[in-house]
Design a protein around this motif. Structure first.
Motif, PDB file in Angstrom:
ATOM      1  N   MET A  56      -2.475   5.663   6.553  1.00  0.00           N
ATOM      2  CA  MET A  56      -2.762   5.085   5.225  1.00  0.00           C
ATOM      3  C   MET A  56      -1.734   5.530   4.193  1.00  0.00           C
ATOM      4  O   MET A  56      -1.562   6.713   3.925  1.00  0.00           O
ATOM      5  N   GLU A  57      -1.103   4.558   3.631  1.00  0.00           N
ATOM      6  CA  GLU A  57      -0.104   4.818   2.599  1.00  0.00           C
ATOM      7  C   GLU A  57      -0.768   5.330   1.323  1.00  0.00           C
ATOM      8  O   GLU A  57      -1.849   4.911   0.963  1.00  0.00           O
ATOM      9  N   ARG A  58      -0.080   6.186   0.650  1.00  0.00           N
ATOM     10  CA  ARG A  58      -0.624   6.647  -0.634  1.00  0.00           C
ATOM     11  C   ARG A  58       0.383   6.413  -1.775  1.00  0.00           C
ATOM     12  O   ARG A  58       0.126   6.752  -2.913  1.00  0.00           O
ATOM     13  N   THR A  59       1.518   5.867  -1.388  1.00  0.00           N
ATOM     14  CA  THR A  59       2.581   5.674  -2.370  1.00  0.00           C
ATOM     15  C   THR A  59       2.108   4.824  -3.548  1.00  0.00           C
ATOM     16  O   THR A  59       1.384   3.861  -3.371  1.00  0.00           O
ATOM     17  N   LYS A  60       2.601   5.226  -4.713  1.00  0.00           N
ATOM     18  CA  LYS A  60       2.301   4.439  -5.908  1.00  0.00           C
ATOM     19  C   LYS A  60       3.604   3.937  -6.486  1.00  0.00           C
ATOM     20  O   LYS A  60       4.620   4.615  -6.434  1.00  0.00           O
ATOM     21  N   ARG A  61       3.546   2.781  -7.059  1.00  0.00           N
ATOM     22  CA  ARG A  61       4.684   2.276  -7.812  1.00  0.00           C
ATOM     23  C   ARG A  61       4.631   2.976  -9.156  1.00  0.00           C
ATOM     24  O   ARG A  61       3.629   2.910  -9.855  1.00  0.00           O
ATOM     25  N   PRO A  62       5.694   3.667  -9.535  1.00  0.00           N
ATOM     26  CA  PRO A  62       5.642   4.367 -10.816  1.00  0.00           C
ATOM     27  C   PRO A  62       5.633   3.365 -11.967  1.00  0.00           C
ATOM     28  O   PRO A  62       6.320   2.356 -11.931  1.00  0.00           O
TER      29      PRO A  62
END
Lengths: 215, 215, 215, 215
Positions: free
Chosen positions: D1-7
């Motif tokens: 599961m990805e947790r990356t956020k677009r800043p």
DNA sequence: AATGAATGAGTTTTCATTCAT
DNA sequence: CATGAATGAAAACTCATTCAT
């Protein structure tokens, strides 16, 4: 020569600090104005470039325009300080040539600053403009003195108005080297430019008139 | 001489109407830019000055900068059109003097416009600037031709670079009459200015050297 | 099945012309809505895509929203017209499977249109929405009939609510093939999708329960 | 599961404050988007609903679209956080049922939010969309795990693609409860809906085939 | 019926300036 | 003195809709 400065409001008391902060501010602002002009530069950018916060910036100025005034003022001061090395008193053609050459060199070295001031000064309010224009008057005044001495010493023979105009011509030709660089600096080196302009000033095109034409 | 124009987007099709509306727009904008500069003038003010609504304004341009471009372009065109009356071909000192005088008169009459263009052109984008600079090249080119003919006819004797520089000097002195009016127009009438500058151009200060200094 | 249409104002009398123009308009609008959505599409673009002027566009509609309504309405009509080929009366499992397969094929072919309607219908005003929702009711109604006939013929045994829900499931799964294409169409061909969904519908996961688990 | 956020750009430095303001902003925006959709909501309304000025709003975002992204992102996070209570590991039919029931309950409680995200996510730029789609992948991934465990434990027997599709079906049926509420919630209570859908999932219509039909 | 120029309310976004901490 | 969050007036630009031709 006028020395009056328009006071720029500050809420800080420490004179040394004011001096220091304003120097930082001006340095940053010149770089920014050079790149994007006064109007496209924001106060936040100026503060950042100066190395302090927007709040601090406003401790040392009252309005954005104050920055422009300080920048213009500072540039003129620098130019004037440098021009003070010119020996205005000699009154010989040789010293005149030297003076012009020195002035052109200063203009060459301070091209960016002069360009900035030149293009943005018009954005100053009616309030601040006279102070800056006075500096121009001072500077052309120096060139006038340089020429006038030659008149006084009997090397040249001309009236006041004439001296005035020549000083203006030289002054503008110095700036021209910077603001028309895209045209001039393709064709001439600085030394060539100086030599040609000096030559034209002294001889006009008459030095280039055909002999026959002179008869 | 280049004639290329940078196209300015419009959603209106009727060419005549475009011409008409743009003329109205430019007229209004020049007045405003003269008073407050490009940046301090709003698009609404431009629309109002032109006599139509903000929506209509944007039917004839895409961005505010387009107005500036159209203004600059139009001013140059006007100047150039007027300068076309100069007889470039004669190649005598007399015709050179006449040409310069005519150029200075045009600059005097179009002072406001020239000032505007002179001060605001630098706000043009990298995109539009070349088109305007080209017009400057064209105009100094005309002055160059005027001088070059004298060289061709054997009246003057100088190289290309020299011709180039003199043309630039004249060009800038013409503008100078307008943008340094606060200094110059206190001291000289236009006719005096023309006479002095022409004289300086032809003779330099040498005409004013003391006899003794010449020996 | 309701047939009512919400009238869309037009100032044109000729019915044939209205029909023709609206067809052109809808075709263009669907393409645009597909690319940029209803809100980002301008009426000018719609007019242009339809091949007539903005003025003409407004002869056939009253507001921009009318276009959306006409588009949604038209898409539903197309879908419904195609679905009328399904034999709703047979009432066998075989005919049910065929009907579902046919519906999924239609959804596949009209993917873009369905997607548009699906995403933009919510922009319809309170005024127009009921008309569009009614069409959805009509369509799920067809699927209900398909299932109900199986119940009537004794092939299936379930209540009305149950039939209703299954119809909804099928309906949404058809749309899902289009609006979740970025997930589904990577994993399945249309035929695979149809087979799997049909199978799941008929057997649930029970067909995949381990024998042992069943004992 | 990805947790990356677009800043999302902000000019405010205090992390806690950012968190707080964005929460206020999102709360206000969801209410507005729910009522009028993203496009019909103005940034001023968002600022007002959030309880601060338009200037302050823009200290925490760069563009209006950023608000939409933050809203979508936040909704998914909320949903995901709640779904983390599901026990994914058990791998029994009973735990599968419980998991589905729990998911449907979450969807019911967050109906408005899900509806908003569901309808407006497509307005995100190509830039932001992937981040949101990834969240969908994550969530269907959870449902997949739930099913896959049953396969692993030998309770169900099916391939990967099959598991994938079932997860998608459940996911969409959960959303469907919200976005087709006007149809479904007239006919069923949530509990009825859950029971019917679960039953259909496990047995298909086969549980409703007439005995005779099975022979 | 068709056209397209005109309109202006409405929208997003910026940025100089202030002021509480 | 220094900081930076808050403010809101103002700016550029858009676009649905109208209406004279």
């Amino acid at each position: 020569m006028e020395r009056t400065k328009r006071p720029v409001h500050t809420s800080v008391k420490d004179e040394q600090l004011i001096e220091k902060r304003r120097t930082e501010m001006i340095r940053g602002a010149v770089q920014l104005f050079k790149q994007k002009g006064f109007h496209r530069t924001t106060t936040r950018e100026i503060a950042k470039a100066a190395g302090f916060s927007i709040g601090t910036l406003y401790e040392y100025i009252r309005t954005k325009e104050d920055v422009l005034y300080l920048v213009c003022d500072s540039i003129y001061d620098q130019v004037k300080r440098r021009l003070e090395h010119i020996d205005l008193e000699q009154g010989t053609l040789e010293s005149l040539k030297l003076g012009i050459s020195f002035y052109f060199h200063v203009m060459d070295e301070m091209q960016d600053e002069v360009l900035v001031m030149y293009q943005e000064a018009k954005s100053l309010s009616k309030d601040a403009l006279p102070y800056v224009l006075q500096k121009e008057v001072d500077m052309t005044g120096m060139l006038e003195t340089l020429i006038q001495k030659c008149v006084d010493r009997g090397v040249l023979d001309m009236g006041e108005a004439h001296v005035h105009l020549i000083a203006q011509n030289i002054f503008v030709q110095g700036q021209m080297w910077g603001f028309r660089r895209w045209m001039l600096q393709k064709s001439f080196t600085l030394e060539e430019y100086i030599e040609l302009q000096t030559n034209l000033l002294l001889e006009g095109v008459s030095g280039h008139k055909k002999k026959t034409a002179l008869q």
